[in-house]
Design an enzyme around this catalytic site. Structure first.
Site, mmCIF file in Angstrom:
data_model
loop_
_atom_site.group_PDB
_atom_site.id
_atom_site.type_symbol
_atom_site.label_atom_id
_atom_site.label_comp_id
_atom_site.label_asym_id
_atom_site.label_seq_id
_atom_site.Cartn_x
_atom_site.Cartn_y
_atom_site.Cartn_z
ATOM 1 N N GLN A 1 0.766 -0.571 6.646
ATOM 2 C CA GLN A 1 0.894 -1.851 7.336
ATOM 3 C C GLN A 1 1.797 -1.719 8.566
ATOM 4 O O GLN A 1 2.881 -1.145 8.502
ATOM 5 C CB GLN A 1 1.440 -2.906 6.356
ATOM 6 C CG GLN A 1 1.436 -4.334 6.892
ATOM 7 C CD GLN A 1 0.038 -4.917 7.102
ATOM 8 O OE1 GLN A 1 -0.939 -4.478 6.505
ATOM 9 N NE2 GLN A 1 -0.058 -5.915 7.956
ATOM 10 N N ASP B 1 -8.525 1.260 8.007
ATOM 11 C CA ASP B 1 -8.131 0.394 9.125
ATOM 12 C C ASP B 1 -8.864 0.785 10.413
ATOM 13 O O ASP B 1 -8.884 0.015 11.373
ATOM 14 C CB ASP B 1 -6.618 0.537 9.394
ATOM 15 C CG ASP B 1 -5.799 -0.629 8.852
ATOM 16 O OD1 ASP B 1 -6.357 -1.725 8.732
ATOM 17 O OD2 ASP B 1 -4.604 -0.426 8.571
ATOM 18 N N LYS C 1 -4.034 -8.713 0.740
ATOM 19 C CA LYS C 1 -4.994 -7.601 0.663
ATOM 20 C C LYS C 1 -5.116 -7.111 -0.783
ATOM 21 O O LYS C 1 -6.225 -6.871 -1.272
ATOM 22 C CB LYS C 1 -4.566 -6.454 1.600
ATOM 23 C CG LYS C 1 -4.747 -6.795 3.085
ATOM 24 C CD LYS C 1 -4.098 -5.783 4.027
ATOM 25 C CE LYS C 1 -4.209 -6.270 5.480
ATOM 26 N NZ LYS C 1 -3.587 -5.345 6.440
HETATM 27 N N1 GUN Z 1 -0.689 -5.392 11.116
HETATM 28 C C1 GUN Z 1 -1.377 -6.438 11.624
HETATM 29 N N2 GUN Z 1 -2.705 -6.281 11.420
HETATM 30 C C2 GUN Z 1 -2.847 -5.104 10.768
HETATM 31 C C3 GUN Z 1 -3.980 -4.410 10.276
HETATM 32 O O1 GUN Z 1 -5.139 -4.819 10.416
HETATM 33 N N3 GUN Z 1 -3.716 -3.231 9.650
HETATM 34 C C4 GUN Z 1 -2.469 -2.739 9.506
HETATM 35 N N4 GUN Z 1 -2.314 -1.576 8.882
HETATM 36 N N5 GUN Z 1 -1.390 -3.372 9.960
HETATM 37 C C5 GUN Z 1 -1.590 -4.548 10.584
#
Ligand code: GUN
Length: 293
Positions: free
Chosen positions: A96, A119, A52
């Site tokens: 995350q 998100d 990311k």
């Molecule tokens: N863990 C797995 N997928 C995601 C996501 O799209 N966002 C976040 N914050 N954690 C994740």
């Protein structure tokens, strides 16, 4: 059979975002700034967050990675979130998941200001999504909608079976595809672990979205001829023939299903790369909304 190439499509979306960013730069407008909070050292999470941050650099965003130790208390994390909420320089941020067991995910997600919740996990944004109001659509469902739209896969009046009812994928996917929107207007069935006679149901589907997290679960005998198949699975399966000791498996048995489907997403290279592109898109949107305020 047409392969839904998430790698290529996401690269295209990133180019579109990069050109929006250079226009901002040319007009002396602040560029988007995404922050990511990572608690602990979960291997998959570290990989995702790293990807990311790298994607931010690629499109010209600013990014900040906040790495906190596994022992971080819930209060300490909430203090960090408040600081990010109050920081005018940060347009959007993510925490995350999964978080260490001693931290309540829901409490943490609810502490994120909805305007910075790129998100799309905050109840306010989930509520806005269900009401068809401006929101942040969470990255995985958003990426799937974008693939369906860009490949012009017919959805209106079609029967979609979504396997899985998770907050992050299955549930929002089922809502989005039933709404009046591009890649919407479908008749949606949500199937899950208690669904009786799943194969009979998936065999009636024009589109199957497999988001249950069981490697190679969906086999060719479970779909009808020329169905479109979206594979959301990304399970690490041990594989000694690989240097890293595992391979990434989808929820779809690709070898058999790809021979029968009209469209299919590969794993890797399908839905996965789209999620990062859509997170960037949400961050750009957050910046544009902040600029308009
Ligand atoms: N863990 C797995 N997928 C995601 C996501 O799209 N966002 C976040 N914050 N954690 C994740």
């Amino acid at each position: 059979m047409i392969l839904l190439d998430g790698k290529q499509t996401s690269a295209q979306i990133k180019e579109e975002i990069a050109s929006a960013v250079s226009e901002m730069q040319n007009n002396n407008i602040k560029v988007p700034h995404l922050a990511a909070v990572l608690v602990g050292t979960n291997g998959a999470s570290m990989t995702y967050v790293g990807a990311k941050v790298k994607a931010c650099e690629l499109v010209g965003f600013e990014s900040t990675l906040i790495e906190l130790p596994e022992e971080t208390s819930e209060d300490e994390l909430l203090t960090q979130i408040k600081a990010l909420n109050d920081d005018l320089n940060i347009d959007g941020f993510i925490v995350q998941l999964p978080l260490p067991k001693h931290i309540d995910d829901q409490k943490v997600l609810m502490a994120i200001h909805p305007d910075k919740d790129v998100d799309g996990f905050h109840p306010m944004n989930v509520g806005r999504l269900t009401l068809d109001l401006p929101t942040f659509i969470s990255a995985t469902p958003y990426g799937i909608m974008e693939l369906l739209e860009r490949y012009e896969i017919p959805t209106s009046g079609k029967h979609v079976v979504v396997i899985g009812r998770s907050h992050i994928v299955g549930r929002p996917m089922s809502i989005l595809m039933s709404q009046k929107r591009p890649a919407g207007n479908a008749t949606v069935t949500v199937a899950h672990s208690r669904t009786a006679n799943l194969a009979a149901l998936t065999k009636t589907a024009d589109i199957v979205v497999a988001a249950l997290g069981i490697p190679e679960f969906l086999t060719a005998d479970m779909i009808k001829e020329d169905a479109a198949v979206i594979d959301v699975g990304i399970t690490r399966v041990s594989d000694d023939s690989k240097k890293r000791g595992y391979r990434i498996a989808g929820d779809v048995h690709f070898e058999s299903v790809s021979k029968k489907a009209s469209y299919i997403t590969p794993v890797p290279g399908g839905v996965g790369p789209m999620t990062i592109a859509m997170l960037l898109k949400n961050t750009l949107l957050a910046r544009q909304r902040a600029e308009a305020d």
